[in-house]
Each structure stands twice: as C-alpha cells, then as structure tokens.
Design an enzyme around this catalytic site. Structure first.
Site, PDB file in Angstrom:
ATOM      1  N   CYS A   1       0.863  -1.187   0.000  1.00 37.30           N
ATOM      2  CA  CYS A   1       0.000   0.000   0.000  1.00 37.30           C
ATOM      3  C   CYS A   1       0.901   1.239   0.000  1.00 37.30           C
ATOM      4  O   CYS A   1       1.716   1.410   0.905  1.00 37.30           O
ATOM      5  CB  CYS A   1      -0.930   0.010   1.216  1.00 37.30           C
TER       6      CYS A   1
ATOM      7  N   CYS B   1       0.639   3.366   3.172  1.00 37.33           N
ATOM      8  CA  CYS B   1       1.297   2.733   4.329  1.00 37.33           C
ATOM      9  C   CYS B   1       2.809   2.927   4.224  1.00 37.33           C
ATOM     10  O   CYS B   1       3.479   3.174   5.238  1.00 37.33           O
ATOM     11  CB  CYS B   1       0.954   1.247   4.405  1.00 37.33           C
TER      12      CYS B   1
ATOM     13  N   ASP C   1      -0.040  16.176  -2.325  1.00 38.25           N
ATOM     14  CA  ASP C   1      -0.369  15.253  -3.414  1.00 38.25           C
ATOM     15  C   ASP C   1       0.661  15.431  -4.542  1.00 38.25           C
ATOM     16  O   ASP C   1       1.050  16.551  -4.861  1.00 38.25           O
ATOM     17  CB  ASP C   1      -1.789  15.553  -3.927  1.00 38.25           C
TER      18      ASP C   1
ATOM     19  N   HIS D   1      -4.093   1.429   8.345  1.00 36.83           N
ATOM     20  CA  HIS D   1      -4.656   1.122   7.026  1.00 36.83           C
ATOM     21  C   HIS D   1      -6.157   0.874   7.130  1.00 36.83           C
ATOM     22  O   HIS D   1      -6.604  -0.095   7.733  1.00 36.83           O
ATOM     23  CB  HIS D   1      -3.967  -0.098   6.409  1.00 36.83           C
TER      24      HIS D   1
ATOM     25  N   GLY E   1     -14.086   7.186  -8.281  1.00 32.37           N
ATOM     26  CA  GLY E   1     -12.803   7.827  -8.561  1.00 32.37           C
ATOM     27  C   GLY E   1     -11.694   7.499  -7.587  1.00 32.37           C
ATOM     28  O   GLY E   1     -10.604   8.074  -7.682  1.00 32.37           O
TER      29      GLY E   1
ATOM     30  N   HIS F   1      -6.279   3.253   0.469  1.00 29.84           N
ATOM     31  CA  HIS F   1      -5.984   3.587   1.868  1.00 29.84           C
ATOM     32  C   HIS F   1      -6.722   4.917   2.044  1.00 29.84           C
ATOM     33  O   HIS F   1      -6.427   5.890   1.324  1.00 29.84           O
ATOM     34  CB  HIS F   1      -4.472   3.729   2.068  1.00 29.84           C
TER      35      HIS F   1
ATOM     36  N   HIS G   1      -8.171   8.376   2.335  1.00 30.43           N
ATOM     37  CA  HIS G   1      -7.506   9.689   2.308  1.00 30.43           C
ATOM     38  C   HIS G   1      -8.524  10.767   2.017  1.00 30.43           C
ATOM     39  O   HIS G   1      -9.471  10.565   1.262  1.00 30.43           O
ATOM     40  CB  HIS G   1      -6.382   9.716   1.260  1.00 30.43           C
TER      41      HIS G   1
ATOM     42  N   HIS H   1      -8.870  14.536   0.513  1.00 31.85           N
ATOM     43  CA  HIS H   1      -8.190  15.555  -0.281  1.00 31.85           C
ATOM     44  C   HIS H   1      -8.543  16.922   0.305  1.00 31.85           C
ATOM     45  O   HIS H   1      -9.726  17.302   0.319  1.00 31.85           O
ATOM     46  CB  HIS H   1      -8.672  15.538  -1.733  1.00 31.85           C
TER      47      HIS H   1
HETATM   48  P1  AMP Z   1      -7.931   9.107  -5.266  1.00 29.24           P
HETATM   49  O1  AMP Z   1      -7.928   9.082  -6.764  1.00 29.24           O
HETATM   50  O2  AMP Z   1      -9.080   9.864  -4.667  1.00 29.24           O
HETATM   51  O3  AMP Z   1      -7.798   7.707  -4.691  1.00 29.24           O
HETATM   52  O4  AMP Z   1      -6.630   9.913  -4.840  1.00 29.24           O
HETATM   53  C1  AMP Z   1      -5.353   9.347  -4.773  1.00 29.24           C
HETATM   54  C2  AMP Z   1      -4.383  10.496  -4.796  1.00 29.24           C
HETATM   55  O5  AMP Z   1      -3.128  10.039  -4.349  1.00 29.24           O
HETATM   56  C3  AMP Z   1      -4.178  11.120  -6.168  1.00 29.24           C
HETATM   57  O6  AMP Z   1      -4.540  12.499  -6.133  1.00 29.24           O
HETATM   58  C4  AMP Z   1      -2.670  10.919  -6.428  1.00 29.24           C
HETATM   59  O7  AMP Z   1      -2.098  12.001  -7.111  1.00 29.24           O
HETATM   60  C5  AMP Z   1      -2.126  10.775  -5.008  1.00 29.24           C
HETATM   61  N1  AMP Z   1      -0.890  10.034  -4.869  1.00 29.24           N
HETATM   62  C6  AMP Z   1      -0.606   8.798  -5.331  1.00 29.24           C
HETATM   63  N2  AMP Z   1       0.644   8.423  -4.968  1.00 29.24           N
HETATM   64  C7  AMP Z   1       1.147   9.438  -4.218  1.00 29.24           C
HETATM   65  C8  AMP Z   1       2.405   9.681  -3.562  1.00 29.24           C
HETATM   66  N3  AMP Z   1       3.401   8.776  -3.575  1.00 29.24           N
HETATM   67  N4  AMP Z   1       2.582  10.861  -2.915  1.00 29.24           N
HETATM   68  C9  AMP Z   1       1.606  11.786  -2.898  1.00 29.24           C
HETATM   69  N5  AMP Z   1       0.397  11.620  -3.505  1.00 29.24           N
HETATM   70  C10 AMP Z   1       0.182  10.467  -4.156  1.00 29.24           C
HETATM   71 ZN    ZN Z   2      -2.350   1.502   3.620  1.00 32.91          ZN
END
Ligand code: AMP
Ligand code: ZN
Length: 122
Positions: A4, A7, A30, A46, A92, A97, A99, A101
């Site tokens: 993940c 994680c 992000d 997680h 979307g 994990h 999160h 925004h």
């Molecule tokens: P979602 O599409 O709502 O699941 O959002 C996932 C978000 O994680 C996206 O906006 C990606 O740009 C962001 N993301 C993925 N990998 C990383 C990373 N290593 N560091 C920072 N953001 C990330």
């Molecule tokens: Zn995780």
C-alpha cells in the site's frame, strides 16, 4: 499493509513532503495537484475506504477534520478550501488507503459543487 503506497509513506519508505505528523493522522502534498494547494490527510492505520470504517475509527476520523482546519489555516487557504473523499473505484478512488483531499487556494469562485475530485484536475 504491504504494497500500500500510503502505508509506505506512513512508514517513511517513500520520501514525502509532510505538512502534518500526529499520533494517528499524517498529511502530505499530493504528487499530482488538482488545485493551487492539494494536501492528502490520512489515518496512519490502514483503512481501505470510507465504506469500511468502524465505530472504533471515529476519533481518528474526527481528528482528520480538525487537521484539515488547522492545515488550511497554516497554509493560508482557510477562506477557500474543500475536503473531498472518493470511496470506491467507480467514485474515482485510485488508492485504497482512506484519504481526504484538502484542496484550495483558488483566487476565483470557479468550482462547482457537482465536480468530483478527478474532475477538478483539469
Ligand atoms: P484518489 O484518486 O481519490 O484515490 O486519490 C489518490 C491520490 O493520491 C491522487 O490524487 C494521487 O495524485 C495521489 N498520490 C498517489 N501516490 C502518491 C504519492 N506517492 N505521494 C503523494 N500523492 C500520491
Ligand atoms: Zn495503507
């Protein structure tokens, strides 16, 4: 959880630009921002999505909103921000994990309520 990406960020295995590190919650920028300011706020533990939270997670979920407010103030976007959650692939969600925004910092009132997180990226 193994494999993940968030994680791995929590464990420090992926270099990350943290804006907040707490007992149960961390926040970082992000990598593909959809707004002038785009922060991800996550539980350290997680949890795959908002669809899978349990009663025991309520303090952590509350703390995420408190963090969102504090970070918005710290970054000077507390007059223009949104807190968005995608739950499920068809909504979307791409990282499984949980999160939140935190997006904001717009100079003009150009964002529509029906926009979903990915739709704001244009
Ligand atoms: P979602 O599409 O709502 O699941 O959002 C996932 C978000 O994680 C996206 O906006 C990606 O740009 C962001 N993301 C993925 N990998 C990383 C990373 N290593 N560091 C920072 N953001 C990330
Ligand atoms: Zn995780």
């Amino acid at each position: 959880m193994k494999d993940c990406v968030f994680c791995k960020i929590v464990k420090g295995e992926i270099p990350t630009n943290f804006v907040y590190k707490g007992k149960d919650v961390v926040a970082f920028r992000d990598i593909n921002p959809m707004a002038p300011v785009h922060i991800l706020i996550i539980p350290k533990q997680h949890i795959s999505s908002l669809a899978n939270v349990k009663d025991k997670d309520k303090d952590t979920l509350g703390m995420i909103q408190v963090c969102a407010s504090k970070i918005a103030k710290k970054l000077g976007i507390d007059n223009a921000f949104r807190l968005l959650i995608a739950s499920g692939e068809k909504a979307g969600q791409s990282v499984f994990h949980l999160h939140y925004h935190l997006v904001g910092g717009w100079k003009e009132p150009s964002i529509k309520m029906e926009s979903e997180p990915g739709g704001l990226r244009k």
